[in-house]
Enzyme design. Structure first.
Site, PDB file in Angstrom:
ATOM      1  N   ASN A   9       0.869  -1.185   0.000  1.00 15.05           N
ATOM      2  CA  ASN A   9       0.000   0.000   0.000  1.00 15.05           C
ATOM      3  C   ASN A   9       0.904   1.232   0.000  1.00 15.05           C
ATOM      4  OD1 ASN A   9      -1.770   2.065   0.558  1.00 15.05           O
ATOM      5  ND2 ASN A   9      -2.237   1.385   2.647  1.00 15.05           N
ATOM      6  N   LYS A  11       0.115   4.248  -0.228  1.00 17.16           N
ATOM      7  CA  LYS A  11      -0.528   5.410   0.417  1.00 17.16           C
ATOM      8  C   LYS A  11      -0.377   6.672  -0.438  1.00 17.16           C
ATOM      9  CE  LYS A  11       0.352   3.238   4.841  1.00 17.16           C
ATOM     10  NZ  LYS A  11       0.145   3.324   6.257  1.00 17.16           N
ATOM     11  N   HIS A  95      -9.546   0.692   4.751  1.00 17.76           N
ATOM     12  CA  HIS A  95      -8.277   0.868   5.462  1.00 17.76           C
ATOM     13  C   HIS A  95      -8.501   1.802   6.656  1.00 17.76           C
ATOM     14  CE1 HIS A  95      -4.180   2.106   6.361  1.00 17.76           C
ATOM     15  NE2 HIS A  95      -3.783   1.022   5.720  1.00 17.76           N
ATOM     16  N   GLU A  97      -6.876   4.165   7.832  1.00 21.87           N
ATOM     17  CA  GLU A  97      -6.645   5.599   7.573  1.00 21.87           C
ATOM     18  C   GLU A  97      -7.852   6.210   6.876  1.00 21.87           C
ATOM     19  OE1 GLU A  97      -2.838   5.177   5.668  1.00 21.87           O
ATOM     20  OE2 GLU A  97      -1.930   4.635   7.588  1.00 21.87           O
ATOM     21  N   GLU A 167      -5.660  -5.690  10.299  1.00 26.54           N
ATOM     22  CA  GLU A 167      -4.675  -4.634  10.553  1.00 26.54           C
ATOM     23  C   GLU A 167      -4.976  -3.947  11.881  1.00 26.54           C
ATOM     24  OE1 GLU A 167      -2.607  -3.318   6.748  1.00 26.54           O
ATOM     25  OE2 GLU A 167      -4.302  -1.998   7.046  1.00 26.54           O
ATOM     26  N   GLY A 173       2.033   1.806  10.911  1.00 29.66           N
ATOM     27  CA  GLY A 173       2.934   2.951  10.812  1.00 29.66           C
ATOM     28  C   GLY A 173       3.570   3.336  12.142  1.00 29.66           C
ATOM     29  N   SER A 213       3.188  -2.641  10.369  1.00 26.81           N
ATOM     30  CA  SER A 213       4.642  -2.598  10.550  1.00 26.81           C
ATOM     31  C   SER A 213       5.341  -3.903  10.142  1.00 26.81           C
ATOM     32  CB  SER A 213       4.998  -2.207  11.989  1.00 26.81           C
ATOM     33  OG  SER A 213       4.483  -0.919  12.278  1.00 26.81           O
ATOM     34  N   GLY A 234       2.652  -1.334   4.379  1.00 23.57           N
ATOM     35  CA  GLY A 234       2.624   0.097   4.093  1.00 23.57           C
ATOM     36  C   GLY A 234       4.032   0.625   3.884  1.00 23.57           C
TER      37      GLY A 234
HETATM   38  C1  PEP Z   1      -0.860  -0.253   5.946  1.00 21.86           C
HETATM   39  O1  PEP Z   1      -0.834   0.856   5.481  1.00 21.86           O
HETATM   40  O2  PEP Z   1      -1.773  -1.027   5.621  1.00 21.86           O
HETATM   41  C2  PEP Z   1       0.186  -0.652   6.876  1.00 21.86           C
HETATM   42  C3  PEP Z   1       0.091  -1.827   7.441  1.00 21.86           C
HETATM   43  O3  PEP Z   1       1.190   0.249   7.103  1.00 21.86           O
HETATM   44  P1  PEP Z   1       2.613  -0.047   7.809  1.00 21.86           P
HETATM   45  O4  PEP Z   1       3.153  -1.304   7.184  1.00 21.86           O
HETATM   46  O5  PEP Z   1       3.442   1.147   7.510  1.00 21.86           O
HETATM   47  O6  PEP Z   1       2.340  -0.235   9.263  1.00 21.86           O
END
Ligand code: PEP
Length: 255
Positions: A9, A11, A95, A97, A167, A173, A213, A234
């Site tokens: 992703n 973003k 998601h 976000e 998630e 993040g 992460s 992400g």
């Molecule tokens: C995501 O955006 O779905 C995500 C898991 O981000 P990150 O890997 O940066 O935690």
């Protein structure tokens, strides 16, 4: 057997040229990987250009969101028809976000899932609890409600086309990853819900990704867990070498 699926992703990062560059790097690095589905999800503005780069390769394209209507007076909206037209086969929906910053609800995700399926897009449906919900021991309750609402009135034959992404919001993040056992516990719970909502056959075949992460150092242990069928990545998906290592370390699990 569930084929692993690793999705990146991107973003709201990467200009068109940067996105092309990253896609080229991944295409070069990962050309020989056929046992894992690899999906990259750039911003809307780069979808068509990235499609040109990866078309005919083993990489697949996804969008990060879409509107549930096919077209209309929805300023700023992008429909399923449009992302399919740009070359996408997947779309991330719900998601955290989008839920936190743009008022996405499980009800709107439900409408988007139905629209995505109409356009032959595979929805990657995100669910996950936030930190206070986890601390209050409400993780299962939150996941159950999100899934019930997201999957409302979606028949089995349609539901079998989905991918679910667990998630935990507190891990996105933040650099904090759920421990493999913590993630496995929720993945197993999600699968048990799918048995209840549909049946064993669907639940046994549906892929559930972990996201939060994910890095080259933790992917192996995460997907070694029985019910973890890949990752939604992400931050680490923005770097060709890191994302490549995540995919390569996943191959070592031999699932
Ligand atoms: C995501 O955006 O779905 C995500 C898991 O981000 P990150 O890997 O940066 O935690």
């Amino acid at each position: 057997m569930r084929k692993l699926i690793i999705a990146g992703n991107w973003k709201m990062f990467k200009t068109i040229l940067e996105a092309i560059d990253l896609a080229n790097g991944l295409k070069r690095n990962l050309f020989d990987v056929t046992t894992i589905d690899i999906v990259i999800c750039p911003a809307f503005t780069s979808l068509a250009e990235v499609y040109e780069v990866i078309s005919g390769s083993n990489l697949q394209l996804g969008a990060q969101d879409m509107h549930w209507e096919e077209q209309g007076a929805f300023t700023g909206g992008v429909s399923g028809l449009m992302v399919k037209d740009a070359g996408a086969d997947f779309v991330i929906l719900g998601h955290s976000e989008r839920r936190i910053y743009f008022g996405e609800t499980s009800q709107s995700v439900n409408k988007k899932i139905k629209a995505a399926l109409k356009f032959n897009l595979t929805p990657i449906v995100c669910v996950g609890e936030n930190l206070s919900q986890r601390e209050e021991n409400r993780t299962f309750e939150v996941i159950k409600q999100q899934l019930e609402e997201c999957l409302d009135a979606i028949e089995k034959e349609e539901a079998r086309k989905l991918v679910i992404a667990y998630e935990p919001v507190w891990a996105i993040g933040t650099g904090k990853t759920a421990l493999p056992k913590q993630a496995q516990e929720v993945h197993k719970y999600i699968r048990s819900l799918l048995v209840k909502f549909y049946d064993e056959d669907l639940a046994g075949n549906l892929r559930i990704q972990y996201g939060g992460s994910v890095k080259p150092e933790n992917i192996f242990q995460l997907i070694s867990e029985e019910d973890i069928d890949g990752a939604l990545v992400g931050g680490a998906s923005l770097d060709a070498e890191l994302f490549t290592s995540i995919v390569r370390n996943s191959l070592k699990v031999g699932k």
